[in-house]
Design a protein around this motif. Structure first.
Motif, PDB file in Angstrom:
ATOM      1  N   GLY A 116       0.767  -1.241   0.000  1.00  0.00           N
ATOM      2  CA  GLY A 116       0.000   0.000   0.000  1.00  0.00           C
ATOM      3  C   GLY A 116       0.794   1.285   0.000  1.00  0.00           C
ATOM      4  O   GLY A 116       0.207   2.367   0.041  1.00  0.00           O
ATOM      5  N   VAL A 117       2.144   1.208  -0.068  1.00  0.00           N
ATOM      6  CA  VAL A 117       2.940   2.440  -0.108  1.00  0.00           C
ATOM      7  C   VAL A 117       2.986   2.931  -1.550  1.00  0.00           C
ATOM      8  O   VAL A 117       3.479   2.230  -2.435  1.00  0.00           O
ATOM      9  N   PRO A 118       2.484   4.144  -1.820  1.00  0.00           N
ATOM     10  CA  PRO A 118       2.434   4.616  -3.212  1.00  0.00           C
ATOM     11  C   PRO A 118       3.835   4.837  -3.784  1.00  0.00           C
ATOM     12  O   PRO A 118       4.747   5.274  -3.090  1.00  0.00           O
ATOM     13  N   GLU A 119       3.979   4.507  -5.051  1.00  0.00           N
ATOM     14  CA  GLU A 119       5.231   4.772  -5.745  1.00  0.00           C
ATOM     15  C   GLU A 119       5.312   6.244  -6.136  1.00  0.00           C
ATOM     16  O   GLU A 119       4.303   6.948  -6.171  1.00  0.00           O
ATOM     17  N   ALA A 120       6.523   6.683  -6.433  1.00  0.00           N
ATOM     18  CA  ALA A 120       6.717   8.041  -6.933  1.00  0.00           C
ATOM     19  C   ALA A 120       5.945   8.209  -8.249  1.00  0.00           C
ATOM     20  O   ALA A 120       5.835   7.254  -9.028  1.00  0.00           O
ATOM     21  N   PRO A 121       5.412   9.392  -8.508  1.00  0.00           N
ATOM     22  CA  PRO A 121       4.637   9.595  -9.741  1.00  0.00           C
ATOM     23  C   PRO A 121       5.401   9.201 -10.997  1.00  0.00           C
ATOM     24  O   PRO A 121       4.819   8.620 -11.927  1.00  0.00           O
ATOM     25  N   GLU A 122       6.713   9.506 -11.052  1.00  0.00           N
ATOM     26  CA  GLU A 122       7.476   9.179 -12.261  1.00  0.00           C
ATOM     27  C   GLU A 122       7.639   7.663 -12.439  1.00  0.00           C
ATOM     28  O   GLU A 122       7.680   7.169 -13.571  1.00  0.00           O
ATOM     29  N   GLU A 123       7.708   6.922 -11.328  1.00  0.00           N
ATOM     30  CA  GLU A 123       7.802   5.469 -11.436  1.00  0.00           C
ATOM     31  C   GLU A 123       6.468   4.884 -11.894  1.00  0.00           C
ATOM     32  O   GLU A 123       6.416   4.008 -12.767  1.00  0.00           O
ATOM     33  N   ARG A 124       5.395   5.375 -11.325  1.00  0.00           N
ATOM     34  CA  ARG A 124       4.069   4.907 -11.723  1.00  0.00           C
ATOM     35  C   ARG A 124       3.825   5.183 -13.205  1.00  0.00           C
ATOM     36  O   ARG A 124       3.287   4.338 -13.937  1.00  0.00           O
ATOM     37  N   GLU A 125       4.239   6.352 -13.660  1.00  0.00           N
ATOM     38  CA  GLU A 125       4.039   6.704 -15.061  1.00  0.00           C
ATOM     39  C   GLU A 125       4.850   5.806 -15.988  1.00  0.00           C
ATOM     40  O   GLU A 125       4.390   5.432 -17.073  1.00  0.00           O
ATOM     41  N   LEU A 126       6.073   5.441 -15.567  1.00  0.00           N
ATOM     42  CA  LEU A 126       6.881   4.550 -16.387  1.00  0.00           C
ATOM     43  C   LEU A 126       6.207   3.194 -16.538  1.00  0.00           C
ATOM     44  O   LEU A 126       6.129   2.640 -17.646  1.00  0.00           O
ATOM     45  N   TRP A 127       5.692   2.638 -15.447  1.00  0.00           N
ATOM     46  CA  TRP A 127       5.037   1.340 -15.548  1.00  0.00           C
ATOM     47  C   TRP A 127       3.752   1.420 -16.355  1.00  0.00           C
ATOM     48  O   TRP A 127       3.363   0.457 -17.031  1.00  0.00           O
ATOM     49  N   ARG A 128       3.094   2.577 -16.305  1.00  0.00           N
ATOM     50  CA  ARG A 128       1.916   2.758 -17.184  1.00  0.00           C
ATOM     51  C   ARG A 128       2.348   2.659 -18.651  1.00  0.00           C
ATOM     52  O   ARG A 128       1.702   1.995 -19.467  1.00  0.00           O
ATOM     53  N   ASP A 129       3.448   3.333 -18.982  1.00  0.00           N
ATOM     54  CA  ASP A 129       3.923   3.321 -20.365  1.00  0.00           C
ATOM     55  C   ASP A 129       4.366   1.927 -20.809  1.00  0.00           C
ATOM     56  O   ASP A 129       4.211   1.566 -21.984  1.00  0.00           O
ATOM     57  N   LEU A 130       4.940   1.146 -19.890  1.00  0.00           N
ATOM     58  CA  LEU A 130       5.466  -0.165 -20.251  1.00  0.00           C
ATOM     59  C   LEU A 130       4.396  -1.259 -20.246  1.00  0.00           C
ATOM     60  O   LEU A 130       4.587  -2.313 -20.870  1.00  0.00           O
ATOM     61  N   THR A 131       3.276  -1.023 -19.568  1.00  0.00           N
ATOM     62  CA  THR A 131       2.224  -2.040 -19.501  1.00  0.00           C
ATOM     63  C   THR A 131       1.709  -2.374 -20.902  1.00  0.00           C
ATOM     64  O   THR A 131       1.380  -1.482 -21.691  1.00  0.00           O
ATOM     65  N   GLU A 132       1.667  -3.653 -21.213  1.00  0.00           N
ATOM     66  CA  GLU A 132       1.095  -4.109 -22.481  1.00  0.00           C
ATOM     67  C   GLU A 132      -0.363  -4.483 -22.202  1.00  0.00           C
ATOM     68  O   GLU A 132      -0.666  -5.579 -21.718  1.00  0.00           O
ATOM     69  N   LEU A 133      -1.248  -3.550 -22.485  1.00  0.00           N
ATOM     70  CA  LEU A 133      -2.653  -3.705 -22.107  1.00  0.00           C
ATOM     71  C   LEU A 133      -3.264  -4.982 -22.660  1.00  0.00           C
ATOM     72  O   LEU A 133      -4.035  -5.668 -21.975  1.00  0.00           O
ATOM     73  N   GLU A 134      -2.924  -5.314 -23.897  1.00  0.00           N
ATOM     74  CA  GLU A 134      -3.526  -6.492 -24.525  1.00  0.00           C
ATOM     75  C   GLU A 134      -3.046  -7.788 -23.873  1.00  0.00           C
ATOM     76  O   GLU A 134      -3.640  -8.851 -24.098  1.00  0.00           O
ATOM     77  N   ARG A 135      -1.990  -7.709 -23.055  1.00  0.00           N
ATOM     78  CA  ARG A 135      -1.457  -8.889 -22.369  1.00  0.00           C
ATOM     79  C   ARG A 135      -1.695  -8.814 -20.859  1.00  0.00           C
ATOM     80  O   ARG A 135      -1.093  -9.567 -20.095  1.00  0.00           O
ATOM     81  N   SER A 136      -2.574  -7.923 -20.442  1.00  0.00           N
ATOM     82  CA  SER A 136      -2.830  -7.710 -19.023  1.00  0.00           C
ATOM     83  C   SER A 136      -4.269  -8.083 -18.698  1.00  0.00           C
ATOM     84  O   SER A 136      -5.183  -7.831 -19.487  1.00  0.00           O
ATOM     85  N   LEU A 137      -4.458  -8.674 -17.510  1.00  0.00           N
ATOM     86  CA  LEU A 137      -5.774  -9.108 -17.065  1.00  0.00           C
ATOM     87  C   LEU A 137      -6.185  -8.365 -15.809  1.00  0.00           C
ATOM     88  O   LEU A 137      -5.360  -8.114 -14.926  1.00  0.00           O
TER      89      LEU A 137
END
Length: 411
Positions: free
Chosen positions: A26-47
């Motif tokens: 439950g500890v939030p990540e830094a905004p820049e880290e969260r944004e990087l993982w958003r960019d790297l997430t492959e939506l079509e391969r995520s459930l």
């Protein structure tokens, strides 16, 4: 209530990732880290697992290339972002997501699945074995010296900002990938992971720096990214720590020059390295290995998704011709007898009706695949059974790798 598994929609990413955050404390990540993982997430391969209007489970896959013995880079599905809400544990949700995920990896023609585990006991039941380990070291640089390999005196060291040197460092990293099994070929966007340095995560350390090791002609031969955390002991002496993030080098001269530099930074007492290969050259360069607080832990977990394609994708240290009896209750298409024939120049692996010579399950095969775990060692634990005298020694020798497999960074 029925829990529905659906492919992740872009508008649901924040809720999906927030649920994952809570799964890991439950500890939030830094905004820049969260944004990087958003960019790297492959939506079509995520459930996303939905219980009514609430997301209660997450699962993702990254499209990777993984280096294997022999130097080939093999397509692999990187299982990631796996989480289940505390309210929905022990209902079979992880098994359902893993089922969908591995079926999807197979459909895409990726013969391997890999992951890193938050807890070591989770993924063995899905056929994942520990394919590589990692070394951690805290070098007491007040008591430990570093030997200079031949040619180290000709190496020029230069400190710069990580972003300024990123392109050159990535070119060197790409050259190194085929030289050691277990390394990830960095796809577009993944280079940003090397620059991630949120101030809230520094715990009193400096911003990260990058030291370059260049040859006489200016060619980049190595680099290290590191941060400094100053401190003073009760006796008034400096007791700072050098936190090493990355250390990559093409050859012993550059590696030795970089390691020596890191152990000679003013006012620092400890050089802290994490996630290094278990055969890291530092073991042979330091003057007193006992003062390096060495520790080994599990790192990359691997399972063959398609046994035949996986075993044919790598090379072997010696000629091998063996029939394997494979059990794989989670990916049943792998079960049966497989004849593996090949050597240093490549291999073929096909179904057969011939008598089996070694018996093992998918988990043991995953552990041995990169050469990190010996089949003979696994046999000693009862995980591999020799059915023809001599088959174990010959096959274990063929599966070996000159360099230990190594995963440089997580995912």
């Amino acid at each position: 209530m029925t829990i529905d598994l659906r492919t992740l929609d872009p508008e649901d990413w924040d809720a999906w990732y927030s649920m994952l955050d809570w799964s890991f404390g439950g500890v939030p990540e830094a905004p820049e880290e969260r944004e990087l993982w958003r960019d790297l997430t492959e939506l079509e391969r995520s459930l996303a697992a939905w219980d009514g209007e609430e997301i209660v489970g997450s699962y993702g896959v990254f499209s990777f290339g993984l280096s294997v013995p022999g130097g080939a880079v093999v397509p692999a599905g990187g299982v990631t972002m796996v989480g289940v809400a505390a309210t929905h544990r022990r209902r079979g949700l992880l098994r359902r997501m893993m089922r969908r995920g591995l079926d999807g990896i197979r459909e895409r023609g990726e013969p391997l699945a890999v992951l890193t585990a938050s807890e070591a006991g989770i993924y063995g039941r899905f056929g994942f074995g520990v394919a590589s380990q990692s070394l951690a070291a805290d070098i007491d640089c007040g008591q430990v010296g570093v030997a200079a390999p031949p040619g180290a005196a000709e190496i020029r060291l230069r400190v710069t900002e990580p972003a300024e040197a990123l392109a050159r460092c990535e070119e060197l990293y790409a050259r190194l990938v085929p030289t050691r099994p277990g390394m990830l070929e960095r796809r577009p966007g993944w280079e940003k992971l090397s620059l991630l340095d949120p101030p809230q995560d520094r715990a009193g350390a400096s911003p990260r720096r990058c030291v370059l090791a260049e040859g006489p002609d200016g060619e980049l031969l190595g680099y290290a990214r590191y941060a400094l955390k100053p401190a003073w002991g009760a006796d008034g002496y400096p007791a700072g720590t050098v936190h090493v993030r990355d250390l990559d080098a093409a050859g012993p001269a550059a590696y030795g020059a970089l390691l020596r530099h890191l152990t000679e930074v003013d006012l620092m007492r400890v050089v802290r390295l994490r996630h290094r290969p278990v055969d890291d050259p530092l073991l042979h360069l330091v003057s007193d290995v006992r003062r390096c607080a060495l520790r080994v832990g599990d790192r990359l977990y691997l399972r063959p998704v398609e046994v035949g394609a996986a075993l044919a994708a790598r090379a072997y240290a010696t000629e091998v011709d063996v029939v394997l009896e494979v059990t794989d209750p989670f990916c049943t298409w792998n079960e049966g007898r497989w004849r593996l024939a090949g050597g240093p120049k490549g291999a073929v692996c096909e179904p057969t009706t011939a008598a089996p010579e070694l018996a093992l399950d998918a988990r043991a095969l995953g552990a041995a695949y990169l050469g990190g775990a010996s089949l003979a060692s696994l046999a000693g634990a009862g995980l591999v059974t020799e059915l023809r005298p001599g088959a174990l020694a010959a096959t274990a020798t063929a599966f070996a790798s000159p360099l230990a497999p190594w995963l440089p960074h997580g995912f």
